[in-house]
Design an enzyme around this catalytic site. Structure first.
Site, PDB file in Angstrom:
ATOM      1  N   LEU A  82       0.843  -1.221  -0.375  1.00 33.23           N
ATOM      2  CA  LEU A  82       0.152   0.093   0.120  1.00 33.23           C
ATOM      3  C   LEU A  82       0.812   1.139  -0.049  1.00 33.23           C
ATOM      4  CD1 LEU A  82      -1.716  -1.839   0.831  1.00 33.23           C
ATOM      5  CD2 LEU A  82      -3.224  -0.637   2.280  1.00 33.23           C
ATOM      6  N   ASP A  83       0.883   2.576  -0.394  1.00 33.12           N
ATOM      7  CA  ASP A  83       1.445   3.522  -0.835  1.00 33.12           C
ATOM      8  C   ASP A  83       0.804   4.864   0.113  1.00 33.12           C
ATOM      9  OD1 ASP A  83      -0.472   3.386  -2.238  1.00 33.12           O
ATOM     10  OD2 ASP A  83       0.201   4.108  -3.771  1.00 33.12           O
ATOM     11  N   SER A  84       0.950   5.687   0.071  1.00 29.79           N
ATOM     12  CA  SER A  84       0.011   6.887   1.275  1.00 29.79           C
ATOM     13  C   SER A  84      -1.127   6.944   0.513  1.00 29.79           C
ATOM     14  CB  SER A  84       0.843   8.265   0.678  1.00 29.79           C
ATOM     15  OG  SER A  84       1.228   8.441  -0.145  1.00 29.79           O
TER      16      SER A  84
ATOM     17  N   ARG B 199      -4.592   5.444 -10.601  1.00 27.36           N
ATOM     18  CA  ARG B 199      -4.866   4.059 -10.583  1.00 27.36           C
ATOM     19  C   ARG B 199      -6.049   4.040  -9.433  1.00 27.36           C
ATOM     20  NH1 ARG B 199      -2.399   1.813  -6.605  1.00 27.36           N
ATOM     21  NH2 ARG B 199      -1.165   3.996  -6.118  1.00 27.36           N
TER      22      ARG B 199
END
Lengths: 104, 245
Positions: free
Chosen positions: A61-63, B173
């Site tokens: 997971l990114d921010s 995304r």
């Protein structure tokens, strides 16, 4: 615009994920299960990879994903985590602790 | 008045202006319920809402007021799924740089650029929840070409382009697209404030040799706000009678 050729308006129908909006507060021991369910259903994380000690980064997971996760969590629990909370969150346990703080 | 259930909601700021009203009409024709955001002209908003009934709802929306912005987005969520946002609110603050007072510069940036930031920030949350959204910024040809006497306005509108491209990357995304249109000279109450020379220069710069109709801008916006524009993001689309050629 030609109505006969225009694609349907709005979110695609196939995106039929359900996010309940009940405001019940799960017991703290349920929070790991809630996180596991959200990470699995919404972010495609294999359930067996989710643990309290796992970092969100390791889970892929990114921010922005973490912000999205907290919105889903808010829908499930009614607990709203602020931006200042998220700055200190690295692991699933960190997030659980923040939710507990806000529930207290 | 509530949205027809199957209609996704589009928020339009500055909806009582020429481009805003034309965009609202086009979005309703395309199947949206439109939130008519207005700053001060409640009568014009009411007229437009009546014209588009039952597919429009007027809401006070001064984009420089964060509380009002949050309240408007909350109201939009009550109406239905927030599928589109058109950051159209704007104002000119024209003068030669040497005569442009800092306060006026700040007000122009606040209304045109900071307002779009505030409204986008609020509307992005429901879009992120749904993993679907269409955000359209109304920039200007002056952001691309510059225009003497419009330093503040052009800087703000160019800022919208930077915001568009950066946010497009941030949310790409997530099923959310972010694009801008860059209208050329559109005859409107706002551009009526331009000097005769400035208006003539903008028209002369267009190979078509004419002003742009608000409806022409509206159709470009409506396309970028449609589900079919799903692979278009980070784009700045001139709608300028060829001026950007």
């Amino acid at each position: 615009m030609d109505d006969t050729t225009a694609p349907p308006i709005g979110p695609p129908d196939h995106d039929n994920r359900t996010r309940t909006k009940d405001k019940e507060h799960p017991m703290s021991e349920d929070l790991l299960a809630t996180f596991t369910e959200l990470l699995t259903s919404d972010f495609g994380v294999p359930a067996d990879e989710v643990s309290a000690d796992a970092t969100f980064e390791a889970l892929g997971l990114d921010s922005l994903d973490i912000v999205e996760l907290t919105l889903a969590l808010e829908d499930r629990t009614g607990v709203k985590l602020g931006d200042e909370d998220l700055e200190q969150v690295r692991t699933v346990q960190d997030a659980i602790d923040k939710v507990k703080e806000r529930q207290a | 008045m509530s949205a027809t259930p199957e209609r996704p909601v589009a928020i339009v700021s500055g909806a009582t202006g020429a481009i805003g009203a034309a965009t609202s009409r086009t979005l309703v024709a395309d199947g949206h319920h439109v939130m008519i955001g207005y700053r001060s002209d409640a009568d014009a908003a009411a007229r437009l809402t009546t014209e588009l009934a039952p597919h429009a709802t007027a809401v006070a929306l001064d984009v420089t007021d964060a509380d009002q912005v949050d309240a408007a987005v909350a109201r939009a969520q009550e109406l239905g799924t927030v599928a589109a946002l058109v950051n159209n609110a704007g104002m000119t603050g024209d003068d030669l740089l040497l005569r442009l007072e800092p306060e006026r510069f700040d007000r122009t940036i606040e209304a045109n650029l900071r307002g779009a930031y505030l409204l986008t920030r609020a509307a992005l949350r429901p879009m992120l929840r749904a993993r679907y959204g269409r955000i359209v910024m109304v920039s200007s040809i002056v952001a691309l070409r510059g225009n003497a006497g419009q330093v503040a306005y052009a800087a703000a509108k160019a800022g919208l382009i930077g915001m568009t491209r950066s946010l497009a990357r941030e949310v790409a995304r997530k099923g959310i697209t972010v694009n801008a249109v860059a209208p050329g000279f559109v005859a409107s109450a706002m551009t009526a404030e331009l000097s005769e020379e400035a208006r003539a220069a903008l028209v002369a710069a267009a190979p078509m040799g004419r002003a742009v109709l608000a409806e022409e801008v509206a159709h470009a916006i409506a396309h970028l706000a449609s589900p079919g524009a799903s692979a278009i993001t980070g784009v700045v689309l001139p709608v300028d009678a060829g001026a950007a050629i």
